[in-house]
Design a protein around this motif. Structure first.
Motif, PDB file in Angstrom:
ATOM      1  N   UNK A   2       0.827  -1.202   0.000  1.00 21.10           N
ATOM      2  CA  UNK A   2       0.000   0.000   0.000  1.00 21.10           C
ATOM      3  C   UNK A   2       0.864   1.255   0.000  1.00 21.10           C
ATOM      4  N   UNK A   3       0.266   2.360  -0.365  1.00 18.07           N
ATOM      5  CA  UNK A   3       0.955   3.649  -0.298  1.00 18.07           C
ATOM      6  C   UNK A   3       1.570   4.049  -1.624  1.00 18.07           C
ATOM      7  N   UNK A   4       2.766   4.572  -1.559  1.00 11.92           N
ATOM      8  CA  UNK A   4       3.418   5.204  -2.703  1.00 11.92           C
ATOM      9  C   UNK A   4       4.125   4.210  -3.628  1.00 11.92           C
ATOM     10  N   UNK A   5       3.290   3.354  -4.268  1.00 15.16           N
ATOM     11  CA  UNK A   5       3.758   2.453  -5.319  1.00 15.16           C
ATOM     12  C   UNK A   5       2.855   2.639  -6.528  1.00 15.16           C
ATOM     13  N   UNK A   6       3.324   2.200  -7.680  1.00  9.94           N
ATOM     14  CA  UNK A   6       2.556   2.398  -8.912  1.00  9.94           C
ATOM     15  C   UNK A   6       1.225   1.652  -8.896  1.00  9.94           C
ATOM     16  N   UNK A   7       1.208   0.409  -8.363  1.00  7.85           N
ATOM     17  CA  UNK A   7      -0.015  -0.405  -8.370  1.00  7.85           C
ATOM     18  C   UNK A   7      -0.251  -0.966  -6.973  1.00  7.85           C
ATOM     19  N   UNK A   8      -0.805  -0.162  -6.090  1.00  7.25           N
ATOM     20  CA  UNK A   8      -1.085  -0.610  -4.725  1.00  7.25           C
ATOM     21  C   UNK A   8      -2.142  -1.704  -4.750  1.00  7.25           C
ATOM     22  N   UNK A   9      -2.023  -2.633  -3.836  1.00  2.56           N
ATOM     23  CA  UNK A   9      -3.012  -3.692  -3.716  1.00  2.56           C
ATOM     24  C   UNK A   9      -2.375  -4.991  -3.299  1.00  2.56           C
ATOM     25  N   UNK A  10      -3.193  -6.008  -3.269  1.00  2.00           N
ATOM     26  CA  UNK A  10      -2.751  -7.334  -2.842  1.00  2.00           C
ATOM     27  C   UNK A  10      -1.806  -7.925  -3.881  1.00  2.00           C
ATOM     28  N   UNK A  11      -0.710  -8.476  -3.414  1.00  2.00           N
ATOM     29  CA  UNK A  11       0.268  -9.113  -4.287  1.00  2.00           C
ATOM     30  C   UNK A  11       0.323 -10.591  -3.921  1.00  2.00           C
ATOM     31  N   UNK A  12       0.473 -11.447  -4.890  1.00  5.33           N
ATOM     32  CA  UNK A  12       0.586 -12.879  -4.612  1.00  5.33           C
ATOM     33  C   UNK A  12       1.883 -13.176  -3.886  1.00  5.33           C
ATOM     34  N   UNK A  13       1.805 -13.919  -2.791  1.00  8.81           N
ATOM     35  CA  UNK A  13       2.998 -14.273  -2.025  1.00  8.81           C
ATOM     36  C   UNK A  13       3.676 -15.489  -2.635  1.00  8.81           C
ATOM     37  N   UNK A  14       4.991 -15.421  -2.723  1.00 12.53           N
ATOM     38  CA  UNK A  14       5.812 -16.538  -3.169  1.00 12.53           C
ATOM     39  C   UNK A  14       6.761 -16.898  -2.037  1.00 12.53           C
ATOM     40  N   UNK A  15       6.969 -18.173  -1.732  1.00 10.28           N
ATOM     41  CA  UNK A  15       7.933 -18.529  -0.685  1.00 10.28           C
ATOM     42  C   UNK A  15       9.294 -17.900  -0.976  1.00 10.28           C
ATOM     43  N   UNK A  16       9.890 -17.330   0.061  1.00 13.10           N
ATOM     44  CA  UNK A  16      11.191 -16.673  -0.084  1.00 13.10           C
ATOM     45  C   UNK A  16      11.102 -15.233  -0.560  1.00 13.10           C
ATOM     46  N   UNK A  17       9.887 -14.710  -0.717  1.00 15.90           N
ATOM     47  CA  UNK A  17       9.696 -13.350  -1.224  1.00 15.90           C
ATOM     48  C   UNK A  17      10.327 -12.324  -0.291  1.00 15.90           C
ATOM     49  N   UNK A  18      10.968 -11.329  -0.895  1.00 15.29           N
ATOM     50  CA  UNK A  18      11.583 -10.249  -0.126  1.00 15.29           C
ATOM     51  C   UNK A  18      10.821  -8.953  -0.358  1.00 15.29           C
TER      52      UNK A  18
END
Length: 81
Positions: A2-18
């Motif tokens: 959320x906030x100051x990103x181009x496409x705020x919203x839910x992102x799919x989680x991937x194991x090991x995601x940073x």
């Protein structure tokens, strides 16, 4: 993410995601983003924990990347000039 990103919203989680991968999947920071004050909210054993992550420093190699867990909320605030 959320906030100051181009496409705020839910992102799919991937194991090991940073946090870098999460911001990238949200289209990257806007010009107004406070990149070194990114907040992550995480629930651990029923308690909410908040972390301030210097993503700007991570991008330049001056800080280690931050691993995310499923359910983490990433918020990028607006920089105050």
């Amino acid at each position: 993410v959320l906030g100051q990103v181009a496409k705020a919203g839910s992102q799919g989680f991937q194991p090991g995601m940073t946090i870098i991968q999460a911001v990238a999947s949200a289209g990257g920071f806007t010009k107004l983003a406070a990149t070194n004050r990114v907040r992550v909210t995480r629930v651990v054993k029923g308690s909410e924990r908040k972390y301030v992550i210097p993503v700007g420093d991570i991008r330049t190699g001056n800080a280690p990347d931050f691993s995310l867990l499923p359910g983490d909320i990433v918020y990028i605030p607006e920089a105050i000039f």
